[in-house]
Scaffold this motif. Structure first.
Motif, PDB file in Angstrom:
ATOM      1  N   ASP A  88       0.824  -1.184   0.000  1.00 13.85           N
ATOM      2  CA  ASP A  88       0.000   0.000   0.000  1.00 13.85           C
ATOM      3  C   ASP A  88       0.876   1.259   0.000  1.00 13.85           C
ATOM      4  O   ASP A  88       1.939   1.278   0.614  1.00 13.85           O
ATOM      5  CB  ASP A  88      -0.841  -0.044   1.284  1.00 13.85           C
ATOM      6  CG  ASP A  88      -2.028   0.861   1.189  1.00 13.85           C
ATOM      7  OD1 ASP A  88      -2.952   0.509   0.451  1.00 13.85           O
ATOM      8  OD2 ASP A  88      -1.992   1.933   1.842  1.00 13.85           O
ATOM      9  N   LYS A  89       0.407   2.312  -0.708  1.00 11.52           N
ATOM     10  CA  LYS A  89       1.195   3.563  -0.793  1.00 11.52           C
ATOM     11  C   LYS A  89       1.554   4.140   0.571  1.00 11.52           C
ATOM     12  O   LYS A  89       2.603   4.728   0.754  1.00 11.52           O
ATOM     13  CB  LYS A  89       0.394   4.617  -1.566  1.00 11.52           C
ATOM     14  CG  LYS A  89       0.565   4.549  -3.054  1.00 11.52           C
ATOM     15  CD  LYS A  89       0.286   5.935  -3.665  1.00 11.52           C
ATOM     16  CE  LYS A  89       0.250   5.858  -5.170  1.00 11.52           C
ATOM     17  NZ  LYS A  89      -0.887   5.042  -5.650  1.00 11.52           N
ATOM     18  N   ASP A  90       0.632   3.984   1.553  1.00 10.64           N
ATOM     19  CA  ASP A  90       0.866   4.593   2.865  1.00 10.64           C
ATOM     20  C   ASP A  90       1.557   3.649   3.848  1.00 10.64           C
ATOM     21  O   ASP A  90       1.789   4.011   4.994  1.00 10.64           O
ATOM     22  CB  ASP A  90      -0.477   5.049   3.464  1.00 10.64           C
ATOM     23  CG  ASP A  90      -1.207   5.979   2.506  1.00 10.64           C
ATOM     24  OD1 ASP A  90      -0.529   6.824   1.897  1.00 10.64           O
ATOM     25  OD2 ASP A  90      -2.444   5.841   2.357  1.00 10.64           O
TER      26      ASP A  90
ATOM     27  N   LYS B 124       7.859   0.246  -2.561  1.00  8.88           N
ATOM     28  CA  LYS B 124       6.450   0.519  -2.879  1.00  8.88           C
ATOM     29  C   LYS B 124       6.214   0.874  -4.339  1.00  8.88           C
ATOM     30  O   LYS B 124       5.099   0.839  -4.820  1.00  8.88           O
ATOM     31  CB  LYS B 124       5.958   1.704  -2.030  1.00  8.88           C
ATOM     32  CG  LYS B 124       5.789   1.344  -0.581  1.00  8.88           C
ATOM     33  CD  LYS B 124       5.028   2.401   0.164  1.00  8.88           C
ATOM     34  CE  LYS B 124       5.888   3.590   0.486  1.00  8.88           C
ATOM     35  NZ  LYS B 124       5.300   4.442   1.532  1.00  8.88           N
TER      36      LYS B 124
END
Ligand code: AMP
Ligand code: MG
Length: 344
Positions: free
Chosen positions: A220-222, A231
């Motif tokens: 996930d990006k976060d 990422k």
């Protein structure tokens, strides 16, 4: 700038390449894994050029290429015995170790991290270039950021001709996928990226190994990860790639049902007869996984063409080097996998 094409066979090449590195220039170097885009790893301005040439996000760290285990302590501290055990067993070779970084390593090289990745490549000419330059050579894969890695000097020129000082041509890379990365800064050793040194080989020396989430799934990006670079989109041709898993026959039936003109098939050599009329491209033999790792990126680069609609890809199963091929292909496919066995 005119990019020099230097043959690794020419006796004068290591000295010339080392001179360019000392002057702060970019030199693409051959290794057994992929071609690296090299610069003086202790020179912030030189390292900045790598990020610029690749279009690489600033938070994606580089690997320091060194001459041997005796150089680890120049750039790392709190080095566990198991780092030396691994180096003695698998260096020179496709294994990178993440260790605490000394202050002498610019944080531009480590992308702001307090750890640094080090590796000793299995290429005598490249080790000679490192030795003669007198500095560790920071190098990521020499492709443009996000694109399939470079496994020949021609691939490097395709991406960087006129924008780097030189390419040392050492022929096609033997392994063909980037080094295995193991993080030794925590209580348990952690596999961050599979490569030519297999999980089984790591466990044989370490007795233990945790596989990082980034190896097996889309991050996930976060999400918080060991290195932000984990990422990013990787190895991807212009068009979407979908992996079709399952037996040879079921996969071929699935692909024939869904194939439309403009699609391509990336398969094993043994499967070529099954895909007549489907524009198949073989990247190696299923019976010899080393041919698959050696051929994967050249094939993905050949398929990097916006006029292609979609690629159906076949992926080897199992551990060992197949594990690294699966990882690269899954990332190229953004983890888009269909199971032909489950289709009715
Ligand atoms: P490349 O070989 O082009 O994929 O780039 C080097 C890769 O090494 C990065 O993408 C990171 O995944 C990894 N790496 C380099 N330094 C570190 C570090 N200090 N900690 C974790 N991973 C690292
Ligand atoms: Mg890379």
């Amino acid at each position: 700038m005119q990019t020099l094409l230097l043959s690794a066979r020419e006796p004068g090449t290591p000295a010339l390449a080392a001179e360019l590195i000392k002057r702060g220039e970019l030199v693409a170097i051959p290794t057994e894994t992929v071609y690296g885009l090299g610069a003086n790893g202790l020179d912030e301005a030189a390292v900045a050029k790598i990020f610029e040439a690749k279009g690489r996000p600033q938070d994606n760290p580089l690997i320091l290429h060194i001459c041997g285990p005796e150089q680890i302590e120049l750039f790392c501290h709190h080095i566990p015995q198991k780092a030396y055990d691994l180096a003695r067993t698998y260096w020179p070779g496709p294994l990178t170790m993440v260790l605490p970084a000394r202050d002498s390593v610019p944080r531009r090289t480590t992308a702001g991290l307090d750890t640094v990745a080090v590796r000793c490549p299995d290429n005598a000419v490249t080790r000679e270039i490192i030795r003669l330059s007198g500095v560790p050579i920071a190098a990521p894969s020499a492709n443009l950021s996000g694109k399939p890695s470079t496994t020949t000097a021609e691939h490097v020129l395709h991406d960087h001709d006129g924008r780097i000082a030189a390419v040392v041509d050492g022929g096609p890379c033997r392994v063909g996928v980037e080094s295995t990365i193991v993080d030794l800064t925590e209580d348990r050793p952690r596999l961050l990226r599979p490569g030519g040194i297999t999980p089984e080989q790591l466990i044989a020396v370490l007795g233990d190994l945790v596989v990082d989430k980034a190896v097996t799934a889309q991050i996930d990006k976060d999400a918080v990860v060991k290195a932000p670079g984990m990422k990013y989109r990787h190895y991807a041709p212009a068009e979407p790639v979908v992996i079709v898993s399952g037996s040879r026959e079921k996969a071929a039936a699935y692909i024939h049902r869904h194939f439309v003109p403009g699609d391509r098939v990336l398969c094993f050599q043994e499967e070529l007869p099954l895909y007549e009329g489907c524009a198949p491209l073989a990247y190696g033999r299923e019976a010899d996984v080393n041919t698959l790792s050696a051929g994967l990126f050249a094939a993905l680069r050949e398929l990097d063409d916006p006029s292609i609609h979609q690629v159906y890809a076949r992926c080897p199963v199992g551990g060992g080097v197949a594990y690294a091929v699966q990882n690269r292909l899954k990332k190229a496919a953004a983890f888009h996998i269909v199971d032909a066995e489950a289709e009715v």
